[in-house]
Structures are given as structure tokens and as C-alpha cells.
Scaffold this motif. Sequence first.
Motif, PDB file in Angstrom:
ATOM      1  N   ARG A 194      47.517  27.154  25.918  1.00  0.00           N
ATOM      2  CA  ARG A 194      47.676  26.297  24.739  1.00  0.00           C
ATOM      3  C   ARG A 194      48.997  26.563  24.015  1.00  0.00           C
ATOM      4  NH1 ARG A 194      41.970  28.118  22.764  1.00  0.00           N
ATOM      5  NH2 ARG A 194      43.043  29.965  23.540  1.00  0.00           N
ATOM      6  N   TRP A 212      50.224  33.562  36.503  1.00  0.00           N
ATOM      7  CA  TRP A 212      49.207  33.045  35.600  1.00  0.00           C
ATOM      8  C   TRP A 212      49.775  32.753  34.222  1.00  0.00           C
ATOM      9  CZ3 TRP A 212      47.177  37.023  38.876  1.00  0.00           C
ATOM     10  CH2 TRP A 212      46.150  36.580  39.729  1.00  0.00           C
ATOM     11  N   GLY A 227      56.702  36.955  44.135  1.00  0.00           N
ATOM     12  CA  GLY A 227      56.981  36.408  42.814  1.00  0.00           C
ATOM     13  C   GLY A 227      56.671  37.417  41.738  1.00  0.00           C
ATOM     14  N   PHE A 258      53.693  31.530  42.448  1.00  0.00           N
ATOM     15  CA  PHE A 258      52.469  31.700  41.689  1.00  0.00           C
ATOM     16  C   PHE A 258      52.571  32.742  40.570  1.00  0.00           C
ATOM     17  CE2 PHE A 258      48.317  33.349  40.720  1.00  0.00           C
ATOM     18  CZ  PHE A 258      47.677  32.167  40.402  1.00  0.00           C
ATOM     19  N   ILE A 263      35.653  47.288  19.114  1.00  0.00           N
ATOM     20  CA  ILE A 263      36.121  46.559  17.929  1.00  0.00           C
ATOM     21  C   ILE A 263      37.612  46.293  18.095  1.00  0.00           C
ATOM     22  CG2 ILE A 263      36.441  46.625  15.428  1.00  0.00           C
ATOM     23  CD1 ILE A 263      33.988  48.364  15.201  1.00  0.00           C
ATOM     24  N   PRO A 264      37.971  45.008  18.205  1.00  0.00           N
ATOM     25  CA  PRO A 264      39.386  44.661  18.420  1.00  0.00           C
ATOM     26  C   PRO A 264      40.144  44.672  17.095  1.00  0.00           C
ATOM     27  CG  PRO A 264      38.052  42.670  18.366  1.00  0.00           C
ATOM     28  CD  PRO A 264      37.098  43.827  18.151  1.00  0.00           C
ATOM     29  N   ASP A 280      51.704  43.052  39.125  1.00  0.00           N
ATOM     30  CA  ASP A 280      52.054  44.239  39.899  1.00  0.00           C
ATOM     31  C   ASP A 280      50.898  44.641  40.827  1.00  0.00           C
ATOM     32  OD1 ASP A 280      50.887  44.702  37.449  1.00  0.00           O
ATOM     33  OD2 ASP A 280      52.292  46.243  36.817  1.00  0.00           O
ATOM     34  N   HIS A 291      43.549  45.407  27.502  1.00  0.00           N
ATOM     35  CA  HIS A 291      42.914  45.105  28.782  1.00  0.00           C
ATOM     36  C   HIS A 291      41.415  45.375  28.668  1.00  0.00           C
ATOM     37  CE1 HIS A 291      42.357  45.331  33.232  1.00  0.00           C
ATOM     38  NE2 HIS A 291      43.424  44.560  33.255  1.00  0.00           N
ATOM     39  N   LEU A 292      41.074  46.454  28.015  1.00  0.00           N
ATOM     40  CA  LEU A 292      39.665  46.818  27.812  1.00  0.00           C
ATOM     41  C   LEU A 292      38.885  45.699  27.139  1.00  0.00           C
ATOM     42  CD1 LEU A 292      37.965  49.528  28.157  1.00  0.00           C
ATOM     43  CD2 LEU A 292      38.268  49.834  25.706  1.00  0.00           C
ATOM     44  N   TRP A 293      39.511  45.026  26.201  1.00  0.00           N
ATOM     45  CA  TRP A 293      38.849  43.953  25.448  1.00  0.00           C
ATOM     46  C   TRP A 293      38.867  42.631  26.207  1.00  0.00           C
ATOM     47  CZ3 TRP A 293      35.585  43.060  21.570  1.00  0.00           C
ATOM     48  CH2 TRP A 293      35.541  41.801  20.949  1.00  0.00           C
ATOM     49  N   ASN A 294      39.972  42.359  26.888  1.00  0.00           N
ATOM     50  CA  ASN A 294      40.151  41.026  27.478  1.00  0.00           C
ATOM     51  C   ASN A 294      39.897  40.924  28.976  1.00  0.00           C
ATOM     52  OD1 ASN A 294      41.146  39.397  25.171  1.00  0.00           O
ATOM     53  ND2 ASN A 294      42.754  40.962  25.143  1.00  0.00           N
ATOM     54  N   ASP A 295      39.959  42.024  29.670  1.00  0.00           N
ATOM     55  CA  ASP A 295      40.004  41.923  31.129  1.00  0.00           C
ATOM     56  C   ASP A 295      39.046  42.829  31.859  1.00  0.00           C
ATOM     57  OD1 ASP A 295      42.621  40.226  31.585  1.00  0.00           O
ATOM     58  OD2 ASP A 295      43.031  41.631  29.967  1.00  0.00           O
ATOM     59  N   GLU A 296      38.103  43.416  31.176  1.00  0.00           N
ATOM     60  CA  GLU A 296      37.216  44.349  31.861  1.00  0.00           C
ATOM     61  C   GLU A 296      35.757  43.950  31.677  1.00  0.00           C
ATOM     62  OE1 GLU A 296      38.596  48.369  31.002  1.00  0.00           O
ATOM     63  OE2 GLU A 296      40.607  47.841  31.694  1.00  0.00           O
ATOM     64  N   SER A 297      35.531  42.649  31.541  1.00  0.00           N
ATOM     65  CA  SER A 297      34.186  42.089  31.409  1.00  0.00           C
ATOM     66  C   SER A 297      33.376  42.920  30.420  1.00  0.00           C
ATOM     67  CB  SER A 297      33.521  42.007  32.781  1.00  0.00           C
ATOM     68  OG  SER A 297      32.280  41.324  32.716  1.00  0.00           O
ATOM     69  N   THR A 298      32.115  43.108  30.682  1.00  0.00           N
ATOM     70  CA  THR A 298      31.269  43.902  29.792  1.00  0.00           C
ATOM     71  C   THR A 298      31.158  45.353  30.241  1.00  0.00           C
ATOM     72  OG1 THR A 298      29.424  43.055  31.078  1.00  0.00           O
ATOM     73  CG2 THR A 298      29.798  42.012  28.946  1.00  0.00           C
TER      74      THR A 298
END
Lengths: 349, 349, 349, 349
Positions: D319, D314, D11, D312, D111-112, D15, D93-100
Motif C-alpha cells: 500500500r 517481495w 536478485g 523476484f 507486546i509490540p 539472503d 521478525h518475532l512479531w511479524n514473521d514467526e507466526s504464533t
Amino acid sequence: MENPMDLFPRGFASDNFAGVHPRVLERIATVNHGHAMAYGEDAVTARTQAAFNRLFGREVATHFVFNGTAANVLSLMAFHKPYGAVLCSNLAHLWNDESTAPERTLGMRLIPLRSVDGKIDPAALVEILGRGHGVHGVHPVALTLTQPTEVGTLYSLEELRQLIGIAKAHGLGVHIDGARLGCAIAAMDCGVHEMLVASGVDVVSFGGTKQGMLCGEAVVFLTPGLGKEFPYWQKHSMQLSSKMRFIAAQFEALLEDDLWIENGRRANAIAQRLNQALVKVPAVKVAFPVQANSVFARIPPAWLEPLQRATFFWPWDEREGLVRWMCAWDSTPEDVDRFITTLNHMGSA
Amino acid sequence: MENPMDLFPRGFASDNFAGVHPRVLERIATVNHGHAMAYGEDAVTARTQAAFNRLFGREVATHFVFNGTAANVLSLMAFHKPYGAVLCSNLAHLWNDESTAPERTLGMRLIPLRSVDGKIDPAALVEILGRGHGVHGVHPVALTLTQPTEVGTLYSLEELRQLIGIAKAHGLGVHIDGARLGCAIAAMDCGVHEMLVASGVDVVSFGGTKQGMLCGEAVVFLTPGLGKEFPYWQKHSMQLSSKMRFIAAQFEALLEDDLWIENGRRANAIAQRLNQALVKVPAVKVAFPVQANSVFARIPPAWLEPLQRATFFWPWDEREGLVRWMCAWDSTPEDVDRFITTLNHMGSA
Amino acid sequence: MENPMDLFPRGFASDNFAGVHPRVLERIATVNHGHAMAYGEDAVTARTQAAFNRLFGREVATHFVFNGTAANVLSLMAFHKPYGAVLCSNLAHLWNDESTAPERTLGMRLIPLRSVDGKIDPAALVEILGRGHGVHGVHPVALTLTQPTEVGTLYSLEELRQLIGIAKAHGLGVHIDGARLGCAIAAMDCGVHEMLVASGVDVVSFGGTKQGMLCGEAVVFLTPGLGKEFPYWQKHSMQLSSKMRFIAAQFEALLEDDLWIENGRRANAIAQRLNQALVKVPAVKVAFPVQANSVFARIPPAWLEPLQRATFFWPWDEREGLVRWMCAWDSTPEDVDRFITTLNHMGSA
Amino acid sequence: MENPMDLFPRGFASDNFAGVHPRVLERIATVNHGHAMAYGEDAVTARTQAAFNRLFGREVATHFVFNGTAANVLSLMAFHKPYGAVLCSNLAHLWNDESTAPERTLGMRLIPLRSVDGKIDPAALVEILGRGHGVHGVHPVALTLTQPTEVGTLYSLEELRQLIGIAKAHGLGVHIDGARLGCAIAAMDCGVHEMLVASGVDVVSFGGTKQGMLCGEAVVFLTPGLGKEFPYWQKHSMQLSSKMRFIAAQFEALLEDDLWIENGRRANAIAQRLNQALVKVPAVKVAFPVQANSVFARIPPAWLEPLQRATFFWPWDEREGLVRWMCAWDSTPEDVDRFITTLNHMGSA
């Protein structure tokens, strides 16, 4: 020796420019007598911790650290997760004025939220808490609010309850940065218990330095059992004072007869006097409701430099012509009158 | 109000149990006048920094932090590499008494070296510096020495030069933990310039609290250009005091007329008095040469608890029956006499 | 294209110089088919985790990371306290070969303990655990042991139980660095359950790369409930592989028919062959008991350089003339014979 | 054994769900031969680094790490200051997907910045750089851009130059997150040198995993002299692979005959096919310009769950009903056709 202190002109730059309240300094001298256990195991510290219990109307856990950044950051250690995030206002001192202390000490992220008149917009809080992202994203663990805010406004009890309610519903801890808490208590018709304990706050940075001390802030855990390992955090974060009695004694004096609230009330009154006088200076526009001890205003750009030369203060946002005037516990009506005279002189120059 | 300070018995637990020297406290009161720039941009701070220049006989870079752990750790930031290591004595305060502050603040490793009478064995230093391991091992970046050492001994000038020489030959920075430096200067026949500048030290933790202050330590960079970003490190490490004048003023009083050395001399003299009196207590064996303000001794195990009850102090190594008695700037001959009486009472009990 | 791999001479430098076992590479190809969930939610990962459960004879929590340093450090996260310390051998890979990864990732201290033949001296462990120092000192939270040790020796079951017993009695967690665990299991007359589960080990770094894989190590929590937040630690420590199936598949091949133990057995056998051949080279003295896949020896200093030129390896301690020869899963009897010939040539040169 | 890989439906989830390109896997097998130096000192690594030099048309410094988070974070180490901040898109990705990982590894703040269609708004960059705050605030040290962006759009050369110009004028370093760089190069009419070197980029995270590899990313420093200590950072950040030849070999295959660009072109083409087919599904609205290998769309809320069950993927923002469909190097026209059939079935259900 001539006192160089006489050379620096009084003004409204910061409440950190003020000195130590005489009763605070006197108390330091009183406890400077003989020997005492070090690192907070002394009688003065115990006595002052008991005074905090009385103030909050319950058994709280009170610890004394050196400065405000430490109070804020170490308060938040109580909610630490290595993948956690702390939510704060985009105007928070924690976000704008504490360098990388939060990231380096906590190893967590700060997420700044949109604010209105310095107060976090509940919609922004709801929005950020609605995101979930498994192991990939950071996880909010705490909300920190500043009361009064960095722009001199106040969260009403209702506003506090709303934000705290949202935070608690998502399992977050709640911290109050109360560097100038006395100004808030003096300004609002409520007690410490009502504002903080009853509304569900977990831990408070209880200001010392700006409220009339020489140096020292208190971290007060209101939620029973929280922060049990604080003395260890304090030690590894280089915030454990060996001669602790001298920080504790200052707080004891500050709490006695509500001196800290009285100091706040006086600073607030000066801010109101300034606010009212500014109405008659047409070129100056007050920018936020004056609810505590600071006045933010927009001034003609050309005034900035000469005005700073006349009486030092910092611009808040130079591009917007926005400036901050901050009243301290020792600010006087004469300070206001002299300042207004200077302003009027600008206008007529 | 009755002063609870009267209730705690004087003794030899720690120089942190002592109070503030009257001249230091007086100076705080003197500068508590009007407004001053915050965060160290005030006149008192500038004046005190100039006093440090005069003390060291050259332009040095002096910064004031809150406590000794911070002074040590932030001094070492000047040599920071993310894969670096700091070499210290296995008895160093940094290794034994500062929790994980070095690791957490610096992100570097501490490597403890074998010591003799509290002083690093040069062979141990040579040995560790002989190892090389590319990207895999940690890389020593600094050597830290304590003068006087944690067991009250002194590095001679020759010993200092030897260790510093080895360190410098390997490109390491050199730091002195001088929490009680005044005791060393008082005890040795040399000045600050000779002991520290001429021997090649890069940066010193110059003690305040143990030398008679309320709170505050100085970090003094002797090597020109070193530590240029210190104010930033100070901020992100939560060690920047807003009302800095009150820390600076204490140091100003301490440096005036060499009060800090005088305080050290008095503490040393009390230690010598104690040392000499102990000769006549056969059950007690002094463990290290008494060269500064502390006396380490082996006492009969059965004495420990009753003696601590009579006059509080901490065991240094309970298993070895080794205890530490520390003299402060305010220790008196009467303190010694009373203590010896108590000891003799132990022996006859 | 000519294969440059042919140009590098085989030898005993490291088991990291060896390649990938054919069955491991084959399994990668087998699972390289179609799509799979990322980040470890795929079927191959689940299947391999089940294989680890079977291996240990109980439900364990298995996670796959990229390399050995990460396996060790993230294992120890399970015992994290911000003021904690990890106790290790002074010869531990963690202490000597993993840079500042432990300090920077964990924010804890490493304390190296005296070892005998590479194995921690129980007296040294007892000694360090006897110290207590309130908030001032670091607090030991875990003991890490390497099996086989870094010098090719083995803790007997009895030795393991003794050290683990001491650690557990003091509330410490216990970790095994098992980068070459297959060599230990092959050499000792016991199973994985007996050596690790029954003796009370909490978590194991289960080697992949040195045991025949391309890249990847497993962290296996044996104690139920331990390491529940591991996936978060893995993410924030940059150790979460997106195409996880390709690491899991390698482990699946390694566990199948005990390939990992078989690989260890072959490496051990080559080490024994080398050990026995060295008996006949009088100038070479084997330094430690040869119990697993490495041989440490003292050689004449003049041999070092020409021998390295002939067949690359690293000195272990140049000043002592101590060298390490390490056998891999793909080492052959011919490798030994050729090496001995070279050695004999040195002797006669 | 039945291949469980067959059970998971193909699907457009990610990637990262795709496998390894056959030519990449083949190259791993080719270098799996004999012994090689470990930790990147082998011939395959050197050969591949030379290939990167050829690709960028200059001598660059190329290092191989395990995953994308590590590539991003360690790239930014080159600009490290302990009081520094990294500026990124609020969609990074650095801000949203790489935890701390950024905060914990770098000790710096993220700083976003506001973005439009996934691309940083230059006005937001100018605004943040206009603030100055001495030691109190964090100091921006680097700007990171993602190309293609996280929502499948592309910065034009002009847009890159504008943002990089602003950053450079303020002394910032510039990093490109190029996890899918091949898609960008394939889509835009320019070469690697023009897009990155000529526009002033300092360092690139050059994607491996998403571009067809098993595991591994490259950090490529374009600015001479930058990142000289990278091997040390790599080690202490647990990103140094011992059998490095197997990561290098994959990149060698990827660069050969521009396989990485070819893979990007194929993924882009599938995304275009999907985009065009969606025009005929009225209930579905494509949300961003489809310029690379992903399609973001708003779908009827009721479709989400059944559609995920069928194939499948995400949700991007539940919202908003916003979903992401991502095409991989191995996506096929048949995948699109089957997906559209499923969508149409939704519409008619």
C-alpha cells in the motif's frame, strides 16, 4: 458475630465490589432442594437456556462458565486456528486485565488496535486486515468488541455494523464482551436482538457477576452451529461446574422481568448523577462521554491519595491523573452525594 | 412456581447431585451485605484463610478456585517443569475425568501407575522413578494421591508415608486430591495435621463442592514458601473469582464446627448402611472395601438398564458389570432402604 | 588439521552416530549453486516431492521438517482435537524419547498401550477404545505405530491391517513412525504401497537422518486432503527451513535408486551377522527376534561397564541387564568381528 | 543432469535465497567421517562451543538449533514466566514473521513497541514499563532487539546501552536477534564483546543460515548461569539435532578467520553500491538509512509487477509502494549493475 462487611466503606471502586442481588440469591435457595443431574444436564439449566432463547428471539446455544475471562477466551475458541490472531481494542479487558489467559488457553496472538474514546478505530481494523503474509504472519480470525467499552462509552448501532461489516468481509468471527451488557441495552434505544443478532455478532460474553450475580457468566452463541464442541472446551479449560444448577438459577433470576437491564439502568442513572454533580467541581474534568455506568475523570494529582483513603478506587492511569469511578447495581444517590462532599472537601482543604 | 427440583429422584449417582448445606447457604447470605474488595482482598477471605491455618495447625497458604479440576491442576503448577511429568494412579480423577486439562494447562505429561484397590502400588512408583533418560525422557516432578481414592478406599497413614517417602527421596512434590477429604478424616482415627502435614504432603486440593458447597475448592499449600506465585497462575488460568467473598464464606461455614468432617461422617455412615444391606442381595457383589462414602459393586448385566431407569447412576465399567453408588452429605437412610427395595424387586422380577 | 573424528571408536551405539551417505552429501553440493526460492518454493523441493509421489504410487503431500520428534508430532496435528489423545506403544519413541514435545505442541494426551515384542497388543487397543466418557475423559483421535519397532521387530502386514482396522473402525487416524522404514521395507517382502497405502495408513514419518542424511525428516500424508494446513503448523512449530532446497536435495538422493532401502538392507545384514555371532557367546542372550537393524540382548551385569568403555553403547534397561546394539547404514562386518572379539575377551576375563 | 538451479535468476529477494558458503560446505565434508556421539556430545560441537567462548572473550553457553524462529523463541525461554510478556519492536521478525511460535512455545504475550527507523523508541519502552497491574496484567520479562534491524538500520552503541539500561532497571532480560549480526559488526567500529557483552545483553540469537550456512542458528547465553536447562527446552521444543556435529561444523567454519563478519562486510558493500546507484534513478526513493545489507525504497506502483517479474523480490508494504532489496553474502557487483539496468529500463518504458 459482628459483620465485618459493615466495616468496608461503600464507594465507586468497581462493580465487582457489590454483592448479589436479593432476587438472585433467593433463586439459589429455591433450587437448593433435592438432587439434580450434575454438569448442566439438570432441569434448571435447561429452563435457563430456554430463557436465553426467548431473550434473543431465536434458538441460541448458551453455556455457563465461572468468570469473565473464561467467557471471553472460550467464546473465541470457536474461531481457533493454531496460527490465528484475535483483534481487540488497545483498551480491551482481554488485552489489559486477563493476564496471559488468551495466549495460554487459545495458543493464539492478541493484536491491540488503536481506539478512540474506547472504541476501535475502523481505519485501524482495515489497516491490519490489509496485511497478508502467507505462513509467516499470524492470521486474524476474530474481532472482539466490548459493549459498553472499558471507558464507559457505547458503540452506536451504526458503529457496530460498520466494524462487524469489515470483520465479516474478511471472514472473521465477531465476539462481544458484554460483561455489563445490561448497561448498554438500558442506555440505547434498542433490544438485544437488534443490537447483537441483527448486526451479525456470532457470540456474546453475557455478564453475570457484574450484573448482580454471585459468580458465573454465560457464553451465548448466536450463530447457529457455532461452538458445538463448547462442552469439551469448557471441561479441558476447567470451566465446567458440577453443581451447574446454581449458576443457571442465578441467570434465570437475572433474566426474569429483565432484572439485568433494570440493574444496568440503575447503575447508569447513578453514573449520570455523578457526572452532573462533577460539573460543579472545577478541579475535576470528566474524560470520556458518560454513556453507561462509569465516569472517568482527571483529578489534581495531589488529591489521589487522600481521596483513595477516604473512599477506595483505583487510578486508571496514574501518570495522566486519570481515575475511574464505577457505579454498580446497588449504588445509591447517597453514595454519590457523600462522594461529592468528600471531593469538595478535597478542593477546600 | 412448581419446583422442578421435586421431579428428579434422589439416589446414589454422585455427590455432585446433592445441593448446598443450609449453613453454607446461610453464610453466603450473611456476607451479602455492602461492598467488599474484589479478587480475594476482602475480610471474609482473610478470615477464612486464618481458619485454614487453625485447621492445619500452622501457617498455610490457602487459595480458592472454582472447581476440582482447577484445584488439582493448579496445585501441580507448584512443581512445574516444561519437561516434567506427574505420577498418578491409573484410576485418578486427574487421569480419567479431567479431559486434557493437565496437559494443556501444565504442559506436562501424566503417567498413570498401577493401583491395587484404587491405591498406587509402591512397586510401580519405585519402578518408574528408577528410569533416567537425560534430556530425552520426561522427568517426574510430582506424585498425586487421592484420599479417599476414586473407588472409596483409604490409604492408611503407613501407606501414605511409604509412598510419600519414596517420592520425597526422588525429589518429587506430593499432592493430595482431597475432593472428599472429610470422608477420609471422619473414617480414620487421625487429624488433618497427622494425615497431611506430618506425613510430608506439600499441597492439598481441599474439596468444597462435594463436601456441601455450591461451588469452590481450596488449594492449600502446606509447605512454607510453596506456590508463592499462585495468584498469578490463578489469574492466567481463569480461576480468579472477582466476588471472592462468596466462595470464602462457604468454606468458612464448612470449617466451622468441623461441618466438613460431619458431612463426611454422615455420607460414610450411609455407605456403610448400603454396604451392609447389600450382603443380603446375593446377586450383588461389593467390589472394593467400603471405607468412605462410595460402594462399588458387580451386578447382573441384565439389571443395569432397569436399575438406572429406576434410580439414576453411572456404570463404572460396563464390560465388567461394575457400578458405583455414591453417598452424599444429604443422603438418608430412607434413600438406602428405597434403593434396596428396588434392588430386591430386580432380583425377583 | 588433525581430524578429531578419527578419535571416536566405531560401534553399535546408535544409527545417529553414523555420518552422511556420500551420495547425499554430493547432492547437497550439486544444488549449492546460485539462488533459489526460500521456504520450500524452490525447484529442488518440488522435484523431490514428485519423487515421493512416484515412490508411493499416488499423489501424496510431502513436507520436510528438521527432526524425528517434529515429524511424529506434526504428523499427529492432522488429527488434533483439544481434548484428544494419541494411542501409542508403551515402548514408542514418542512416549519414551521425545520429552513433552507431544503434550506441549499438540496439547493432547499420550496413552501408552501394552506391547508384546515391541508391538501393540490388539487387545489393549480394543480395551482402551471401549471406554467412553462424554466430556470428562480424553478422546482417542489417532494411533501411532513404529515400523520397525523400537526393539527391532516388525509388524507383519497382517498385524498392521488388524491394528489399523480396529483404529479405523473407531474413527482414529493412523500414523507410522518410519524413522528406519528402509530397514522394514528391505526386510519384508513388500513395497511401500502395499505396506502403507494399501493397509490404510494416513500419514508417515519418513526417516531421513537415520537413513543416511545430515538432518531432515519427511512427513508424508497418504490420505488425500489430509494435512492441508501443514505449512502453517510447520511455521508455528519452528520447523520451516528457509534454505529448504538443502533438505529436499538429501531426500532426493536417498530416494534415487532406492538408496534408502539399500541402506536399510546393509544395516539389517550387519544386525544378522551380529545376531549369528552372538549364538556362540553363551553368556549373552538375544532378547527379541532380530528382524531389522538392531539387536537387544541380556548380558552379565558385570560386563556392562567394561564393555561400554571398550565400545560405547547405551543400556536399554539397566535393571534387567538389557542392552541395545544398533547397526547403521555404514556399519561393517569388521565392526561386528571386532565387537565379538571384545565380547569374547569379556567372557574370558 | 541439467542443474535446475541455473534456471532461477539471481536478485535481491532475500539472503535466504543464497546458498552455502564453500568453506562451510567443505567443513561438513571434513567431519563426515566415522562415528560421533549424537545430540551434541561430540568433539566437533565441543570445539565449536570453545570457539564461541573465544569470540565473546568469556565463557558463554552456546547451543545450536535449527532455525531463526527457534533461536529467538528458545532464547526467551530463559526469562519465562507463565504470566510474562516479551517486548519487541513493532517491526520485529518475532512479531511479524514467526507466526504464533512465541505464544505457543512460550505461553507468553508479545507486546509490540513503536519504532523509529526500525529501532524501538525509548519513550515507548519507558511508557510500557510504567504500567503495573498486579495479577491482572501481563508482566514484561524481556526486551528483544534486532541488530541490524529488520529495515537495515543499526542501533548505535549508545542507543543499545540506553534501551538495555531501561530494561535492566526494570529487571528485564535482554535478547538480541542477530540473524545478520555479521553485517552489524562489519558496519560498526566495534567488536562483539563491546557491542553485546559490555552493553549488558543476556542472550543472542547468533545467525547461521543467513550468514552462509545450510541450516542452523546458535543461541549464545552471555550471562553466566542463564539458560542452564536449555538442552531440555531444546528437546521438548523439537530443536535437538541428533547428528549435531554437522550443524556445529558449519559454525566452526563461519567463525574461523571471521568468515561471518567477512560475509557481512561483502553484503553491506553490495547494499552500498545499490544505494549509491539508486541516487541516479529519480523515481526511486530510498526509505531508510542504508547501514547494513538491505535497501528499502519507494518505487512507482506501476513498476512493482514488471520489476518482480524481471527479478523476484517481495514488496514490504504494497500500500505504501515500499519494497525491500536484500543483499546476501554471495551478492555481486554484477547483480547490482544488472538490477539498475532493469530499473532504468522501467523508467524509460
